[in-house]
Motif scaffolding. Sequence first.
Motif, PDB file in Angstrom:
ATOM      1  N   GLY A  28       0.645  -1.331  -0.197  1.00  0.00           N
ATOM      2  CA  GLY A  28      -0.130   0.020   0.007  1.00  0.00           C
ATOM      3  C   GLY A  28       0.891   1.122   0.129  1.00  0.00           C
ATOM      4  N   SER A  29       1.848   1.191   0.653  1.00  0.00           N
ATOM      5  CA  SER A  29       2.702   2.384   0.855  1.00  0.00           C
ATOM      6  C   SER A  29       4.026   2.418  -0.031  1.00  0.00           C
ATOM      7  N   ALA A  30       4.569   1.491  -0.364  1.00  0.00           N
ATOM      8  CA  ALA A  30       5.721   1.554  -1.394  1.00  0.00           C
ATOM      9  C   ALA A  30       5.568   0.519  -2.587  1.00  0.00           C
ATOM     10  N   GLY A  31       4.524   0.345  -3.010  1.00  0.00           N
ATOM     11  CA  GLY A  31       4.607  -0.763  -4.010  1.00  0.00           C
ATOM     12  C   GLY A  31       5.187  -0.092  -5.250  1.00  0.00           C
ATOM     13  N   GLU A  32       5.323  -0.758  -6.207  1.00  0.00           N
ATOM     14  CA  GLU A  32       5.730  -0.329  -7.667  1.00  0.00           C
ATOM     15  C   GLU A  32       4.965  -0.240  -8.604  1.00  0.00           C
ATOM     16  N   CYS A  33       4.069   0.457  -8.233  1.00  0.00           N
ATOM     17  CA  CYS A  33       2.623   0.953  -9.082  1.00  0.00           C
ATOM     18  C   CYS A  33       2.371   1.930  -9.190  1.00  0.00           C
ATOM     19  N   ARG A  34       1.395   2.505 -10.052  1.00  0.00           N
ATOM     20  CA  ARG A  34       1.117   3.957 -10.173  1.00  0.00           C
ATOM     21  C   ARG A  34       0.000   3.896  -9.137  1.00  0.00           C
ATOM     22  N   LEU A  35      -0.483   3.008  -8.697  1.00  0.00           N
ATOM     23  CA  LEU A  35      -1.741   3.043  -7.398  1.00  0.00           C
ATOM     24  C   LEU A  35      -1.215   3.319  -6.110  1.00  0.00           C
ATOM     25  N   CYS A  36       0.070   3.035  -5.855  1.00  0.00           N
ATOM     26  CA  CYS A  36       0.724   3.526  -4.559  1.00  0.00           C
ATOM     27  C   CYS A  36       0.940   4.852  -4.186  1.00  0.00           C
ATOM     28  N   ILE A  37       1.303   4.884  -2.948  1.00  0.00           N
ATOM     29  CA  ILE A  37       1.320   6.284  -2.486  1.00  0.00           C
ATOM     30  C   ILE A  37       2.425   7.205  -3.373  1.00  0.00           C
ATOM     31  N   VAL A  38       3.432   6.645  -3.435  1.00  0.00           N
ATOM     32  CA  VAL A  38       4.465   7.393  -4.188  1.00  0.00           C
ATOM     33  C   VAL A  38       4.100   7.536  -5.846  1.00  0.00           C
ATOM     34  N   GLY A  39       3.468   6.419  -6.361  1.00  0.00           N
ATOM     35  CA  GLY A  39       2.862   6.652  -7.844  1.00  0.00           C
ATOM     36  C   GLY A  39       2.166   7.519  -7.926  1.00  0.00           C
ATOM     37  N   GLY A  40       0.785   7.470  -6.977  1.00  0.00           N
ATOM     38  CA  GLY A  40      -0.035   8.359  -6.983  1.00  0.00           C
ATOM     39  C   GLY A  40       0.188   9.847  -7.036  1.00  0.00           C
ATOM     40  N   GLY A  41       1.042  10.160  -5.913  1.00  0.00           N
ATOM     41  CA  GLY A  41       1.304  11.278  -5.505  1.00  0.00           C
ATOM     42  C   GLY A  41       2.425  12.074  -6.951  1.00  0.00           C
ATOM     43  N   ALA A  42       3.249  11.433  -7.267  1.00  0.00           N
ATOM     44  CA  ALA A  42       4.068  11.685  -8.323  1.00  0.00           C
ATOM     45  C   ALA A  42       3.289  12.043  -9.523  1.00  0.00           C
ATOM     46  N   PHE A  43       2.158  11.185  -9.980  1.00  0.00           N
ATOM     47  CA  PHE A  43       1.326  11.314 -11.162  1.00  0.00           C
ATOM     48  C   PHE A  43       0.440  12.792 -10.915  1.00  0.00           C
ATOM     49  N   GLU A  44      -0.045  12.982  -9.860  1.00  0.00           N
ATOM     50  CA  GLU A  44      -0.857  14.276  -9.433  1.00  0.00           C
ATOM     51  C   GLU A  44       0.211  15.435  -9.558  1.00  0.00           C
ATOM     52  N   TYR A  45       1.508  15.119  -9.026  1.00  0.00           N
ATOM     53  CA  TYR A  45       2.483  16.345  -9.039  1.00  0.00           C
ATOM     54  C   TYR A  45       2.693  16.901 -10.460  1.00  0.00           C
ATOM     55  N   VAL A  46       3.210  15.762 -11.182  1.00  0.00           N
ATOM     56  CA  VAL A  46       3.391  15.950 -12.879  1.00  0.00           C
ATOM     57  C   VAL A  46       2.163  16.630 -13.387  1.00  0.00           C
ATOM     58  N   ARG A  47       0.995  16.061 -13.054  1.00  0.00           N
ATOM     59  CA  ARG A  47      -0.081  16.571 -13.863  1.00  0.00           C
ATOM     60  C   ARG A  47      -0.561  17.906 -13.457  1.00  0.00           C
ATOM     61  N   SER A  48      -0.221  18.307 -12.129  1.00  0.00           N
ATOM     62  CA  SER A  48      -0.853  19.780 -11.531  1.00  0.00           C
ATOM     63  C   SER A  48       0.503  20.547 -11.782  1.00  0.00           C
ATOM     64  N   ALA A  49       1.683  20.195 -11.826  1.00  0.00           N
ATOM     65  CA  ALA A  49       2.749  21.272 -12.073  1.00  0.00           C
ATOM     66  C   ALA A  49       2.781  21.657 -13.441  1.00  0.00           C
ATOM     67  N   TYR A  50       2.383  20.845 -14.554  1.00  0.00           N
ATOM     68  CA  TYR A  50       2.566  21.100 -15.929  1.00  0.00           C
ATOM     69  C   TYR A  50       1.191  21.686 -16.319  1.00  0.00           C
ATOM     70  N   SER A  51       0.244  22.006 -15.518  1.00  0.00           N
ATOM     71  CA  SER A  51      -1.071  22.495 -16.261  1.00  0.00           C
ATOM     72  C   SER A  51      -1.157  23.989 -15.741  1.00  0.00           C
ATOM     73  N   THR A  52      -2.076  24.456 -16.053  1.00  0.00           N
ATOM     74  CA  THR A  52      -2.330  26.059 -16.058  1.00  0.00           C
ATOM     75  C   THR A  52      -2.902  26.479 -14.496  1.00  0.00           C
ATOM     76  N   GLU A  53      -2.748  27.383 -13.917  1.00  0.00           N
ATOM     77  CA  GLU A  53      -3.506  27.583 -12.626  1.00  0.00           C
ATOM     78  C   GLU A  53      -5.085  27.336 -12.579  1.00  0.00           C
ATOM     79  N   ASN A  54      -5.690  27.803 -13.808  1.00  0.00           N
ATOM     80  CA  ASN A  54      -6.882  27.589 -14.093  1.00  0.00           C
ATOM     81  C   ASN A  54      -7.506  26.224 -13.649  1.00  0.00           C
ATOM     82  N   LYS A  55      -6.850  25.430 -14.426  1.00  0.00           N
ATOM     83  CA  LYS A  55      -6.990  23.908 -14.619  1.00  0.00           C
ATOM     84  C   LYS A  55      -6.919  23.474 -13.151  1.00  0.00           C
ATOM     85  N   VAL A  56      -5.686  23.635 -12.449  1.00  0.00           N
ATOM     86  CA  VAL A  56      -5.415  23.006 -11.038  1.00  0.00           C
ATOM     87  C   VAL A  56      -6.722  23.479 -10.207  1.00  0.00           C
ATOM     88  N   ARG A  57      -6.898  24.867 -10.227  1.00  0.00           N
ATOM     89  CA  ARG A  57      -7.886  25.346  -9.282  1.00  0.00           C
ATOM     90  C   ARG A  57      -9.214  24.645  -9.637  1.00  0.00           C
TER      91      ARG A  57
END
Length: 177
Positions: A67-96
Amino acid sequence: MTDNFAVAATPQAHAADTEFLVRRGMTKGYQIASLITPPLYTIIAFSRYGRSHFSINRLLRATWVGGSAGECRLCIVGGGAFEYVRSAYSTENKVRRRRIQAAYDTASIRADDHATIGGVLFAVLIPAILWKRANVANLILGGASIGSAVGLLAHHARTVSGDPAPTYQIPEIPLPP
């Protein structure tokens, strides 16, 4: 009213929205991985090693580690990394807009609440029931992970049984272009 537009367009607001979405992605990743890991581990352990190598301690350890450190996109690290990349490279309006939608998504909030309640409850119950069968750390952390999965299943069972979470109309907030 224009002060809100100025605040919403600042880099600090974008960073706060990104942080919120990353935390949400990590939470959802942990919940889903906690749901998938126990049956997956059981299938792999029985098929690869047989019944003699299966133990409660190993199941609980695999559950919280998966649950915490598995090597898939569905784990904590993968879910957080996916959301960070998705949010960091989106416009402020889309993220808001995504943060506002997440804040008004009562089904997601109820799923998080059920998972948290299940995690706390099972972090106490599993060690009480299986005290001599596993390591204390695996009992507590594995119990919390299994409880999170049980809470998520309880949320979905309530939804399927006819008690869905209420829906609210998201207010239309004009965002600057």
